[in-house]
Scaffold this active site. Structure first.
Site, PDB file in Angstrom:
ATOM      1  CE  LYS A  20      -3.788  -1.291   4.912  1.00 40.71           C
ATOM      2  NZ  LYS A  20      -3.826  -1.738   6.311  1.00 40.71           N
TER       3      LYS A  20
ATOM      4  CE  LYS B 144       0.430  -2.174   3.946  1.00 42.71           C
ATOM      5  NZ  LYS B 144      -0.064  -2.673   5.152  1.00 42.71           N
TER       6      LYS B 144
ATOM      7  N   GLY C  39      -2.712  -9.749   8.894  1.00 38.30           N
ATOM      8  CA  GLY C  39      -2.365 -11.133   9.238  1.00 38.30           C
ATOM      9  C   GLY C  39      -2.008 -11.943   8.009  1.00 38.30           C
TER      10      GLY C  39
HETATM   11  N1  HSE Z   1      -0.182  -3.304   9.498  1.00 40.00           N
HETATM   12  C1  HSE Z   1      -1.332  -3.459   8.696  1.00 40.00           C
HETATM   13  C2  HSE Z   1      -2.564  -3.433   9.611  1.00 40.00           C
HETATM   14  C3  HSE Z   1      -1.245  -4.746   7.932  1.00 40.00           C
HETATM   15  O1  HSE Z   1      -2.411  -3.585  10.822  1.00 40.00           O
HETATM   16  O2  HSE Z   1      -3.663  -3.237   9.125  1.00 40.00           O
HETATM   17  C4  HSE Z   1      -2.301  -4.920   6.865  1.00 40.00           C
HETATM   18  O3  HSE Z   1      -2.227  -3.941   5.881  1.00 40.00           O
END
Ligand code: HSE
Length: 425
Positions: free
Chosen positions: A202, A104, A299
């Protein structure tokens, strides 16, 4: 018609990479009617101990073993970060290979260039794993016949886990972050989870898919959860809300509002009920259609699953390209947004304090919906938290009022503000 055989190369064998290899092993060479083979996995360190067994001829430390291997037609990038991921992705596309990436940060910073290259080379660019809260809605975002009017999401598994556990256990953020890290949720640099940057990446990618243009991260207001305490969660609960880290975008004609920050969400709304690592996205389009998706937001297996879904799309011969660029978009300045606000101040516990704060609000056209003042018996400093929930107000008025309130002699710490968001359903 589906492709006969996909020949896959993977960059990276960390949490997500090993999840992808495991799921591919379970598929035993078949993706629907197509078949596949895993040709190469490029890693940084060949001698590192790993849970996953791969034959030595598959593992390599040389990126050319994927990029210059003519038989590899599909590249999965799961190393994360910008360097060297950006070069690997662009070179793979340049050589006509399909690319799937979970990255992302890379898409948010180089999305335009990467999508352009994919289109120019007629390659598939799989981005589902870059936002697994939304991956089954990716095609609705790119191909929807109606324009998106509003989008609200919880896009960070680490933060949603922390906020949920803070509410359940009252544990402090650093302890809960360690737990999230041990479960494989957090970024390599978890600061990006906590400070809201991962959520903003995102959001930029989803807006890019929807509008065809990738806004620079610095043009979006981004706040994380570092200052949210279990005390705020308790006060929010008393007022009928949960605290969530949200990505919000709203479009009115050619004006777009886009922001990331913690928000009070009414307890009965769908987003408020997403607990732990569960994330979600809700969308309303211009004709009023409302859709949503919920999924674990972080995950090994949830991310690997989104990557396998992109592989299946390649096997089916599908293409995923950007929406046509929507011209002349203007981002609404944060100072012009309007919402309700939660405000916490620490005040000296004596007569007339509330009236002083209320006067400042009155001067700035802000009306108060409810107030909680807590008597804390054991406090030596005679300070009490005063929590106010305002009616809808303009951000610039709130900010001006906060500066005045901060300077009142009866106020002893910096005021803390959280915006309210109702969500879509
Ligand atoms: N570190 C990110 C989260 C991983 O905790 O959402 C998934 O993109």
């Amino acid at each position: 018609m589906g492709k006969k055989k996909l020949r896959i190369g993977i960059f990276g064998l960390g949490t997500v990479g090993s999840g992808v290899v495991e799921l591919l092993k379970r598929k035993e060479g078949k993706l629907g009617s197509a078949s596949f083979s895993l040709e190469k996995v490029v890693v940084k360190n060949l001698t590192k101990k790993r849970d996953i067994n791969l034959s030595p001829e598959i593992l390599s430390i040389n990126p050319e073993d994927i990029l210059c291997n003519l038989s590899i037609d599909t590249v999965i990038e799961v190393i994360g970060g910008i360097y060297p991921a950006r070069a690997f992705v662009l070179q793979a596309l340049e050589k006509g290979k399909n690319v799937i990436t979970a990255n992302k940060a890379l898409l948010a910073t180089s999305g335009s260039e990467i999508f352009k290259k994919a289109a120019e080379k007629n390659c598939y660019l799989g981005v589902r794993a870059s936002n697994i809260a939304a991956y089954r809605l990716i095609e609705s975002l790119t191909n929807s016949p109606s324009r998106i009017e509003k989008l609200v999401g919880i896009f960070n598994g680490t933060c949603n886990y922390i906020l949920t556990e803070m509410e359940k256990t009252g544990k402090p953020l650093p302890d809960l972050l360690k737990e999230a890290q041990s479960m494989g949720y957090a970024e390599a640099d978890p600061a990006d989870d906590i400070n809201g940057k991962d959520t903003a990446h995102k959001l930029v990618v989803l807006l890019g898919l929807t509008l065809g243009c990738f806004f620079p991260l610095k043009s979006i207001h981004v706040e994380g959860i570092a200052n949210v305490s279990s005390e705020d969660i308790v006060f929010a609960h008393e007022l009928g809300y949960k605290i969530k880290l949200l990505a919000i975008a709203r479009r009115k004609e050619d004006i777009l509002e886009a922001r990331v920050h913690p928000a009070l969400v009414p307890q009965d709304r769908w987003l408020a009920r997403l607990a732990g690592v569960e994330n979600g996205l809700e969308i309303r389009d211009e004709i009023g259609l409302e859709i949503g998706m919920q999924a674990p937001g972080a995950g090994k297996y949830p991310t690997a699953t989104a990557i396998i879904e992109d592989l299946i799309c390649i096997a089916q011969g599908r293409k995923l390209f950007l929406s046509e660029r929507i011209p002349s978009f203007n981002l609404k300045p944060m100072s012009e947004i309007e919402t309700k606000y939660y405000l916490k101040v620490y005040a000296v516990d004596k007569a007339g304090v509330l009236a002083k704060i209320a006067n400042v609000f009155g001067d700035h056209d802000i009306s108060i919906e409810s107030v909680i003042q807590k008597k804390i018996e054991s406090k030596k400093d005679n300070l009490v938290p005063v929590i106010m929930l305002t009616h809808r107000s303009r951000e610039d008025n709130i900010q001006k009022a906060l500066r005045k309130i901060k300077d009142l002699p009866v106020i002893k710490k910096n005021p803390f503000l959280i915006r309210v968001e109702e969500g879509i359903f």
